[in-house]
Write a protein that holds these residues in place. Sequence first.
Motif, mmCIF file in Angstrom:
data_model
loop_
_atom_site.group_PDB
_atom_site.id
_atom_site.type_symbol
_atom_site.label_atom_id
_atom_site.label_comp_id
_atom_site.label_asym_id
_atom_site.label_seq_id
_atom_site.Cartn_x
_atom_site.Cartn_y
_atom_site.Cartn_z
ATOM 1 N N ILE A 127 0.883 -1.168 0.000
ATOM 2 C CA ILE A 127 0.000 0.000 0.000
ATOM 3 C C ILE A 127 0.916 1.211 0.000
ATOM 4 N N GLU A 128 0.929 1.913 -1.129
ATOM 5 C CA GLU A 128 1.889 2.994 -1.332
ATOM 6 C C GLU A 128 1.430 4.260 -0.617
ATOM 7 N N SER A 129 2.342 4.865 0.093
ATOM 8 C CA SER A 129 2.021 6.067 0.855
ATOM 9 C C SER A 129 1.507 7.181 -0.046
ATOM 10 N N GLN A 130 2.192 7.439 -1.159
ATOM 11 C CA GLN A 130 1.833 8.576 -1.990
ATOM 12 C C GLN A 130 0.499 8.372 -2.696
ATOM 13 N N ARG A 131 0.185 7.157 -3.079
ATOM 14 C CA ARG A 131 -1.043 6.885 -3.828
ATOM 15 C C ARG A 131 -2.231 6.549 -2.943
ATOM 16 N N HIS A 132 -1.983 5.871 -1.824
ATOM 17 C CA HIS A 132 -3.077 5.269 -1.068
ATOM 18 C C HIS A 132 -3.288 5.856 0.319
ATOM 19 N N ILE A 133 -2.419 6.734 0.763
ATOM 20 C CA ILE A 133 -2.528 7.285 2.118
ATOM 21 C C ILE A 133 -2.557 8.800 2.040
ATOM 22 N N GLN A 134 -3.565 9.393 2.624
ATOM 23 C CA GLN A 134 -3.708 10.847 2.627
ATOM 24 C C GLN A 134 -3.695 11.342 4.062
ATOM 25 N N LEU A 135 -2.933 12.402 4.286
ATOM 26 C CA LEU A 135 -2.871 13.025 5.608
ATOM 27 C C LEU A 135 -3.411 14.443 5.526
ATOM 28 N N ALA A 136 -4.038 14.865 6.610
ATOM 29 C CA ALA A 136 -4.592 16.213 6.677
ATOM 30 C C ALA A 136 -4.456 16.722 8.101
ATOM 31 N N VAL A 137 -4.363 18.025 8.219
ATOM 32 C CA VAL A 137 -4.302 18.651 9.530
ATOM 33 C C VAL A 137 -5.661 19.286 9.808
ATOM 34 N N ALA A 138 -6.220 18.993 10.961
ATOM 35 C CA ALA A 138 -7.552 19.489 11.304
ATOM 36 C C ALA A 138 -7.499 20.975 11.638
ATOM 37 N N HIS A 139 -8.472 21.702 11.104
ATOM 38 C CA HIS A 139 -8.636 23.112 11.481
ATOM 39 C C HIS A 139 -9.624 23.195 12.640
ATOM 40 N N TYR A 140 -9.258 23.956 13.663
ATOM 41 C CA TYR A 140 -10.097 24.147 14.840
ATOM 42 C C TYR A 140 -10.753 25.520 14.764
ATOM 43 N N ALA A 141 -12.055 25.543 14.970
ATOM 44 C CA ALA A 141 -12.793 26.809 14.966
ATOM 45 C C ALA A 141 -13.576 26.932 16.261
ATOM 46 N N GLN A 142 -13.832 28.174 16.640
ATOM 47 C CA GLN A 142 -14.561 28.453 17.873
ATOM 48 C C GLN A 142 -15.819 29.222 17.506
ATOM 49 N N ALA A 143 -16.960 28.689 17.892
ATOM 50 C CA ALA A 143 -18.225 29.272 17.473
ATOM 51 C C ALA A 143 -18.604 30.480 18.320
ATOM 52 N N ALA A 144 -19.255 31.442 17.661
ATOM 53 C CA ALA A 144 -19.872 32.533 18.413
ATOM 54 C C ALA A 144 -21.072 32.007 19.197
ATOM 55 N N ASP A 145 -21.785 31.053 18.627
ATOM 56 C CA ASP A 145 -22.921 30.419 19.297
ATOM 57 C C ASP A 145 -23.179 29.076 18.628
ATOM 58 N N ALA A 146 -22.930 28.005 19.347
ATOM 59 C CA ALA A 146 -23.209 26.657 18.845
ATOM 60 C C ALA A 146 -24.132 25.944 19.825
ATOM 61 N N SER A 147 -25.125 26.661 20.313
ATOM 62 C CA SER A 147 -25.987 26.153 21.373
ATOM 63 C C SER A 147 -27.042 25.184 20.889
ATOM 64 N N TYR A 148 -27.222 25.091 19.565
ATOM 65 C CA TYR A 148 -28.248 24.201 19.020
ATOM 66 C C TYR A 148 -29.589 24.573 19.652
ATOM 67 N N SER A 149 -29.916 25.855 19.585
ATOM 68 C CA SER A 149 -31.029 26.390 20.365
ATOM 69 C C SER A 149 -32.389 26.164 19.728
ATOM 70 N N TRP A 150 -32.444 25.539 18.549
ATOM 71 C CA TRP A 150 -33.740 25.286 17.932
ATOM 72 C C TRP A 150 -33.716 23.933 17.231
ATOM 73 N N GLY A 151 -34.866 23.343 17.115
ATOM 74 C CA GLY A 151 -35.000 22.100 16.379
ATOM 75 C C GLY A 151 -34.676 20.873 17.199
ATOM 76 N N PRO A 152 -35.011 19.701 16.656
ATOM 77 C CA PRO A 152 -34.703 18.447 17.346
ATOM 78 C C PRO A 152 -33.203 18.296 17.558
ATOM 79 N N GLY A 153 -32.846 17.650 18.638
ATOM 80 C CA GLY A 153 -31.444 17.391 18.920
ATOM 81 C C GLY A 153 -30.784 18.386 19.837
ATOM 82 N N ALA A 154 -31.509 19.457 20.210
ATOM 83 C CA ALA A 154 -30.889 20.507 21.012
ATOM 84 C C ALA A 154 -30.350 19.973 22.331
ATOM 85 N N GLY A 155 -31.066 19.037 22.925
ATOM 86 C CA GLY A 155 -30.651 18.525 24.219
ATOM 87 C C GLY A 155 -29.393 17.688 24.175
#
Length: 632
Positions: A90-118
């Motif tokens: 399994i070749e690294s260049q052809r078959h393996i992909q690496l990525a660095v995660a970007h971290y973001a901080q929400a102004a509001d991620a309260s899920y304040s409406w709709g199903p799933g809020a809890g």
Amino acid sequence: MGRLVLILAAVFGFFPSPAPAAPDVFIVGDMEKPTGNGAVADSPHFMREGVVTLHGAGNEVIAFQAVLRATGREEGLEARVSDLQGPGRIESQRHIQLAVAHYAQAADASYSWGPGAGAALPWRGESWPDALVPFYDPYDPARAAVGLPFTIPAERRNQSVWVDVWIPKGTPAGRYTGQIEFLQNGEPFKALPIELKVHPFDLPDEASIDGFGELYRETGVMFDSGVKFKEAPGRDWPIYRRYLQMAHAHRFLATHRAENGPLPRTATGAPADRLEARWDGDWDLYTPYVAPVLSGELFTEAEGYAGPRAGVGPSFFPAPFIEKFFGASSIKDHLDAHGGSMDPELIDTLRANAAAFWAEAQRNGWQDKRFFAYIFDEVDHADGLGEGEIVAFHRAMRQVQRALDEGTGNQRRIHLIWTSHARASRWSGGEADLADTISWWVPNGHALEPDYYRPLAARPGPTVWFYHSGQPAIGNHTINQLGLDLRTWGLLCRRYGVNGSFWWSMMSFRRRWDDKAFNPYEEPIHRDGETRWGNGVLFYPGSRLTMIGARRNIQGPVASMRMKAYRRGLQDVEYFVLAERSGRGEEAEALLKRLIPSGFAEGRGRIGSWSQQPEDYYAMRERLAELIRDRR
């Protein structure tokens, strides 16, 4: 004299200060999501006795994360994975992909409406990973660096490196070994051995569960192409095709909204971007772009595709009818304007266009594909609607479906999609009953009644999907959630015999593509005030990577952690399919029911009944692999 030099050196700081310790490295699974400063520990299923331990089948992508944990700012970081050697390579260049995660901080991620809020997880003061910035440009043969080297800033301790390992179909089974190495400023500081067990089976090319989503509005792919497909296909197609390929590699289909194209043309040569437009037999803006998708040609090495399910097209596709009726008021206004019925001229046009489309499908050999028409959206569940209004709305749907059927030789070739928050069983046996009209059902997750839909989904003709809602019906689709939430979508389909899932949008942002100051990575929301953080966003535009510190932009999409979780659930379904084919279906289904006791309309309480522990899902997949190998 020597003593004096030592004293002076100590006083004036001539001695170099000790080098800071390199970051710690933890190996975690693909369902875990440590926040920017959250606790991290090795996953017992992925890190065993100091070895990164993986297993997978041919035609599968498996993934893990290396989380680097620092005590202060760290710069110049890199990671690399060697080829994996065993009975094959399994070749690294052809078959393996690496990525660095970007971290973001929400102004509001309260899920304040709709199903799933809890069930939304805490968000105040937390930074959450989602977008996965590739180490190298996947669209550049020279593999120019994009996410390398990366930095852990002083305000954050953790940095996830995502690793995708594609095991090509037909890879010889057995034990493969290699290593992952971590460097800082070009100097290695940590290396871990990798051991991969390749199973003696392949996942099927054909998807057993449908996954579909739209690239919404003008604000989606236009971030990367700068044009609408229907106005400049020569500029949009090279970008749009990469979205199609990324989706295919993750076992789902993502298309433009119908009004943006591809489209047939009218008699004037204009794109037929209104439902009322009559098609004129000119398919040059449609067929050349749809044909390679449906045939699978777009997903071949010759077309720049490298990934699973090569050369296989989707089994379904949207027919180019434009959504016109959104919500109760739009259809009510139309019916009021035409004496309580659908506009006869529109019905004639739909009949003629259906005939034209089916003739084009036959010319191209698409007869075995399943086509749907997304014309109505959520018209019958609004509060305050009377029974008479719902009957009238459903009568309108009946007229439209009849016109589509008549246009295709009085056979059901184009299925009208029904989307709603309403529970369809409430209309059974009455004037509003849709059972004789609808054959492509798409209720909201909370409205999917298993007893009503399971028999429909089991029949050859109808299709039953669901669309997002939230826990306890289905896993939440937002960013501040466990990594396993979107894995449940595919598993719930298998658990209840449902045919697939529908994302209302996979790329819709609160600002237009031509707002050069807008950073979609920091605001992955589709409208101002949206608190379901990530709702409407699954892809990110490569054209804005430098806004988050990447070395360069790329000409195509960027994946997300949630996309990977969605893929994992869709791949899990294929394990259940193979276990059933091996004669171990009863044991596999019992395992699934223990893991997910209930869901959809059967869900109760604040959070889903399914296990919230990633390790349980890792153990499930290992057990399924055993059942497949231990054929009866």
